[in-house]
Design an enzyme around this catalytic site. Structure first.
Site, mmCIF file in Angstrom:
data_model
loop_
_atom_site.group_PDB
_atom_site.id
_atom_site.type_symbol
_atom_site.label_atom_id
_atom_site.label_comp_id
_atom_site.label_asym_id
_atom_site.label_seq_id
_atom_site.Cartn_x
_atom_site.Cartn_y
_atom_site.Cartn_z
ATOM 1 N N SER A 1 4.318 -3.773 12.424
ATOM 2 C CA SER A 1 5.301 -3.065 11.615
ATOM 3 C C SER A 1 6.736 -3.466 11.938
ATOM 4 C CB SER A 1 5.077 -1.552 11.779
ATOM 5 O OG SER A 1 5.835 -0.815 10.868
ATOM 6 N N LYS B 1 0.978 -5.719 9.643
ATOM 7 C CA LYS B 1 1.268 -4.526 8.827
ATOM 8 C C LYS B 1 2.582 -4.767 8.086
ATOM 9 C CE LYS B 1 2.054 0.464 8.986
ATOM 10 N NZ LYS B 1 3.380 0.414 8.333
ATOM 11 N N GLN C 1 5.977 2.949 4.738
ATOM 12 C CA GLN C 1 5.543 4.310 4.430
ATOM 13 C C GLN C 1 6.746 5.252 4.372
ATOM 14 O OE1 GLN C 1 3.633 2.345 6.699
ATOM 15 N NE2 GLN C 1 2.442 2.021 4.839
#
Length: 392
Positions: free
Chosen positions: A298, A323, A327
């Site tokens: 991430s 990733k 979100q």
């Protein structure tokens, strides 16, 4: 005259039920129409209302209205087949805050879901989970003897976390070999020291480790960076291994020290709208080496990808987690929320690393035999020493 009044009264008496029925029909029609606009499917909208009505009025057992609706929301998000989109009940929402705030009670292991399996994303340094032997990429099979394949991610996290001093047994299988093993981990208070740094012995190379990108990362990094400069830092190792990511704002604050002026990451939503996040750094100050591995995910992949694309530094280690989605947490009522994947991100060159990861410029595996030497750090240090020598 009297007969006409009686006739009018008779008509009005019979007209009232008709008006009421029409009114009810219009109201129900509006509700169904509105619900179908939200669901996008009139038939499914009616079926949902019908099912809810049957449960509430015909089910013989006891039920809780709130749990019914929470179950519907959980199931709704689950059908997206996206491991990062989840409905957060009160407990899960509080756990999310604990991680970004930097302290919680548990085993200190970040977990995720990859290829349909629960995996260890990153054990935090010196955490109970790391000390027990849990490693990035290992699959989580059981908790206290019970299989976890049917659980949601937040339910798995809730089972593994717990009060300090209590024990949890976790069954796993190794990422590389598939060998099954079980660990008994004593839970403890986990305090995440986001950033730590030191000068590598006998060199002018500063070593900075970022464990997670949380609320304090930007300020902590600035302090450590300034301290190392005072000690004579002329080159930097940035260690992002086992860093599961975190807050976009925090990784941008760090990027302003390491990525040259320009785009660090581009984020594109479902409508194709792209937002670019920029670094304001005029020029990279020192030669830079970045350490990454399978536990780098991430936000740490955003930083690593930007450094690689802009050639601000060189990456060492093994391919990152992969990733590449963003979100957004939408708070709901009474301490609940929806965490929903709302966009994808791209490195400065426009590449998506989702499910692919960032491949290092120099692939360096750690030895599998004891004692384990940090060959990745050694390779990064050798590269920086060469860079410094060429500058003389």
């Amino acid at each position: 005259m009297d007969s006409e009044k009686k006739k009018d009264r008779k008509i009005s008496i019979w007209a009232l039920p008709a008006v009421a029925l029409v009114s009810i029909a219009i109201t129900l029609g509006a509700v169904v129409f509105g619900f179908s606009r939200i669901t996008g499917d009139l038939k499914s909208g009616v079926e949902f209302l019908y099912t809810l009505g049957l449960v509430r009025h015909s089910y013989v057992g006891e039920y809780d209205n709130r749990k019914l609706l929470q179950g519907a929301m959980t199931g709704m998000v689950k059908t997206l087949d996206d491991p990062y989109s989840i409905y957060l009940d009160e407990k899960a929402y509080n756990s999310l805050h604990d991680v970004t705030d930097g302290s919680f009670s548990g085993i200190g292991v970040v977990m995720g879901k990859k290829d349909g399996h629960f995996v260890v994303v990153a054990p935090m340094k010196d955490s109970p989970g790391e000390k027990a032997g849990m490693k990035s990429g290992d699959r989580i099979l059981t908790v206290d003897g019970k299989e976890v394949s049917d659980l949601e991610l937040e339910d798995l996290v809730a089972k593994i976390r717990g009060e300090k001093g209590t024990t949890v047994k976790i069954g796993l299988s190794r990422k590389d070999t598939g060998e099954k093993y079980e660990v008994s981990v004593v839970r403890d208070d986990i305090k995440i020291d986001s950033v730590a740094g030191e000068m590598l012995p006998g060199t002018k190379i500063g070593y900075i480790r970022i464990a997670v990108f949380n609320e304090s990362t930007g300020a902590d990094f600035a302090k450590v960076y300034a301290d190392l400069e005072k000690q004579g830092m002329k080159a930097t190792v940035l260690d992002l291994r086992e860093n599961p990511g975190g807050l976009l704002r925090a990784c941008m604050e760090v990027s302003n020290y390491l990525v040259p002026k320009g785009t660090v990451v581009s984020i594109t939503d479902r409508n194709g709208k792209t937002t670019k996040y920029q670094s304001n750094l005029k020029e990279v100050r020192y030669p830079l080496a970045v350490l990454v591995n399978h536990g780098s995910a991430s936000a740490s992949e955003i930083v690593a990808g930007a450094i690689q694309d802009t050639k601000a530094g060189r990456l060492f280690g093994v391919t990152t987690y992969g990733k590449g989605s963003v979100q957004t947490v939408y708070p709901a009522s009474e301490g609940t929320a929806l965490k929903l994947t709302t966009a994808k991100y791209y490195t400065p060159s426009g590449r998506s690393i989702n499910k692919v990861g960032v491949k290092p410029d120099e692939v360096v595996e750690l030895p599998k035999t004891e004692p384990i030497f940090d060959t990745q750090l050694e390779a990064a240090e050798a590269y920086l020493k060469k860079q410094l020598a060429e500058k003389k």
